[in-house]
Design an enzyme around this catalytic site. Structure first.
Site, PDB file in Angstrom:
ATOM      1  N   SER A  15      44.159  37.253  41.116  1.00 43.67           N
ATOM      2  CA  SER A  15      44.530  38.607  41.515  1.00 43.67           C
ATOM      3  C   SER A  15      45.287  39.319  40.392  1.00 43.67           C
ATOM      4  O   SER A  15      44.770  39.496  39.305  1.00 43.67           O
ATOM      5  CB  SER A  15      45.340  38.572  42.810  1.00 43.67           C
ATOM      6  N   ASP A  25      44.119  46.544  41.242  1.00 38.91           N
ATOM      7  CA  ASP A  25      44.703  45.316  40.705  1.00 38.91           C
ATOM      8  C   ASP A  25      43.590  44.438  40.127  1.00 38.91           C
ATOM      9  O   ASP A  25      42.422  44.831  40.089  1.00 38.91           O
ATOM     10  CB  ASP A  25      45.547  44.596  41.751  1.00 38.91           C
ATOM     11  N   ASP A  81      41.822  41.744  40.879  1.00 38.16           N
ATOM     12  CA  ASP A  81      40.607  41.395  41.626  1.00 38.16           C
ATOM     13  C   ASP A  81      40.117  42.550  42.486  1.00 38.16           C
ATOM     14  O   ASP A  81      39.183  42.384  43.275  1.00 38.16           O
ATOM     15  CB  ASP A  81      40.818  40.142  42.457  1.00 38.16           C
ATOM     16  N   ASP A 105      41.096  44.170  45.061  1.00 34.07           N
ATOM     17  CA  ASP A 105      41.189  44.290  46.519  1.00 34.07           C
ATOM     18  C   ASP A 105      42.320  45.236  46.927  1.00 34.07           C
ATOM     19  O   ASP A 105      42.447  45.576  48.106  1.00 34.07           O
ATOM     20  CB  ASP A 105      41.346  42.929  47.197  1.00 34.07           C
TER      21      ASP A 105
END
Length: 451
Positions: free
Chosen positions: A103, A244, A246, A248
């Site tokens: 992430s 961010d 990743d 999501d």
């Protein structure tokens, strides 16, 4: 549980330095345990595997696939993916999935986010702990793909774009949009989505680079938004979007360069859902603004308050049938997207609402921004439980609840303190009717925490 696994298994995922903590051997062992936990170890089962742009991610994803195949299941490999693209594949294909990503963590980290078929989350108490125990004896074993298993490589990006635009089309006036992908996975998904939109895209750091050469891909840290804010002002853009690592999570910047509160975004998207489904249930966590339940109620919806954390929110969405849920951290969850969170889908909702008007983001969001908030403030403490107990005694004359940490509520302010799951930190959020009220309560509570 083997100490090597105990060091990287967190509340919602596996995460640690790679390869020092998360290496191919650990990934293979977890892949095998994942196959057992999700019930695909029968010679006919399949799982979907995707990965982000970090330098260690292809190797880790390949090792996870080997572990899954060790248990007799086959793999559908979608290659480079955002986490919400992996969730989409898990939902559409009705397969369990593993996303290799850390992430917004620093470049040297990596991790595994796992879900059951239909993008149903797996957390520490819903299978992740069991998997870690099962993986422990495999860490030093030979874990190789079984005969008869396979890896099928597919490109799922078009299906992902079709799915999102079917849920949140953007129609109306043409917008100028600055997007900062932070060299993360939005650099993979933004071009595909925006190519189908009537917008002028100003790209920032869309090149995939797991070393994060420009800034960390963590918009919750507002220092990472400086370049985006400057670009919005320089180009006279209608809106700025920051994702961010990743992708999501999504943060929104208005036309002046100011950060829009994720609570205000939650309220806006909630009203859009309630316009189509009157009386629907909307979830919000304990640190979203008091404005969110107020606005949901004013628009005829049912507001349900939840603890912080994606697996908890997804479970509550399933239990209540909620159509949408929002967190102040920039995670937004959608019933029609398999109860999963998607930064891109949230961005499409905001752009859609803006394109339908002739106003600005700041004017559009004004009705959803009613109070002054502190943002999250972390304090390092030796004994978080003792500090919370002391605050509970100090504020005993107010309304108290322990749904998630401690929330203290008065007529014109509230605050919440929650311990971190992974560090010796206490997280404080304060909201007041106005800036002076918020500042007074914030300073008073911080002084007590840090005494």
């Amino acid at each position: 549980m083997d100490p090597r696994l105990a060091a990287v298994v967190k509340a919602y995922d596996v995460r640690g330095r790679s390869p020092e903590q998360l290496d191919a051997a650990l990934a293979r062992a977890m892949g095998a345990a994942f196959a057992d936990e999700t019930g695909i170890s029968d010679g006919r089962g399949r799982a979907v595997v995707g990965h982000d742009m970090r330098t260690s991610s292809p190797e880790i994803a390949g090792a996870v696939a080997d572990g899954i195949r060790f248990r007799g299941a086959s793999v559908v490999a979608i290659g480079l993916a955002s986490t919400d693209l992996l969730y989409c594949a898990s939902g559409v294909l009705d397969l369990p999935g593993v996303m290799v990503t850390a992430s917004h963590n620093p470049a040297g980290d990596n991790g595994l986010k796992m879900c059951r078929a239909g993008a149903r989350p797996i957390g520490l108490d819903t299978g992740l702990g069991t998997m870690a125990e099962a993986a422990s004896p495999l860490l030093d074993a030979t874990v190789e793909p079984a005969e008869g298993t396979s890896v099928e490589t597919i490109d799922f990006l078009t299906t992902y774009v079709d799915t999102l635009l079917g849920l949140a089309p953007v129609k109306g006036r043409r917008l100028t949009v600055v997007v900062d992908a932070g060299n993360g996975m939005a650099g993979h998904t933004v071009p595909a989505v925006f190519d189908r939109l009537d917008v002028d895209l100003v790209p920032l750091y869309l090149e995939l680079d797991g070393t994060f050469p420009n800034h960390e891909a963590n918009p919750l840290d507002h220092t990472t938004l400086v370049d985006l804010q400057a670009a919005v002002r320089e180009h006279g853009a209608d809106i700025g979007l920051a994702f961010d690592g990743d992708a999501d999570r999504c943060f929104v910047i208005d036309e002046t360069g100011a950060v829009v509160s994720p609570s205000a975004i939650t309220a806006l998207i909630a009203t859009r859902h309630l316009a189509h489904e009157p009386g629907a249930t909307i979830l919000h966590n304990v640190i979203t603004s008091r404005a969110v339940p107020e606005i949901v109620t004013e628009h005829g919806g049912v507001a349900v308050r939840t603890p912080v954390g994606h697996s908890l929110i997804k479970a509550e969405m399933a239990r209540t049938g909620a159509v949408f849920g929002g967190e102040h951290s920039g995670h937004f969850y959608f019933r029609e997207f398999y109860l999963a969170d998607s930064g891109m889908l949230a961005a499409l909702h905001v752009m859609g609402a803006l394109a339908e008007t002739d106003t600005t983001v700041s004017a559009l969001m004004a009705e959803f921004s009613r109070y002054a908030a502190s943002g999250e403030i972390n304090s390092r403490v030796d004994d978080a439980a003792a500090v919370i107990q002391r605050l509970e005694a100090d504020y005993a004359e107010h309304d108290l609840d322990r749904l998630d940490g401690l929330t203290v509520t008065a007529d014109d302010w509230w605050f919440n303190v929650r311990p971190s799951n992974t560090e010796p930190l206490l997280r404080l959020n304060v909201e007041g009717a106005d800036e002076p009220t918020m500042a007074r309560v914030r300073d008073e509570v911080l002084a007590r925490i840090r005494a």
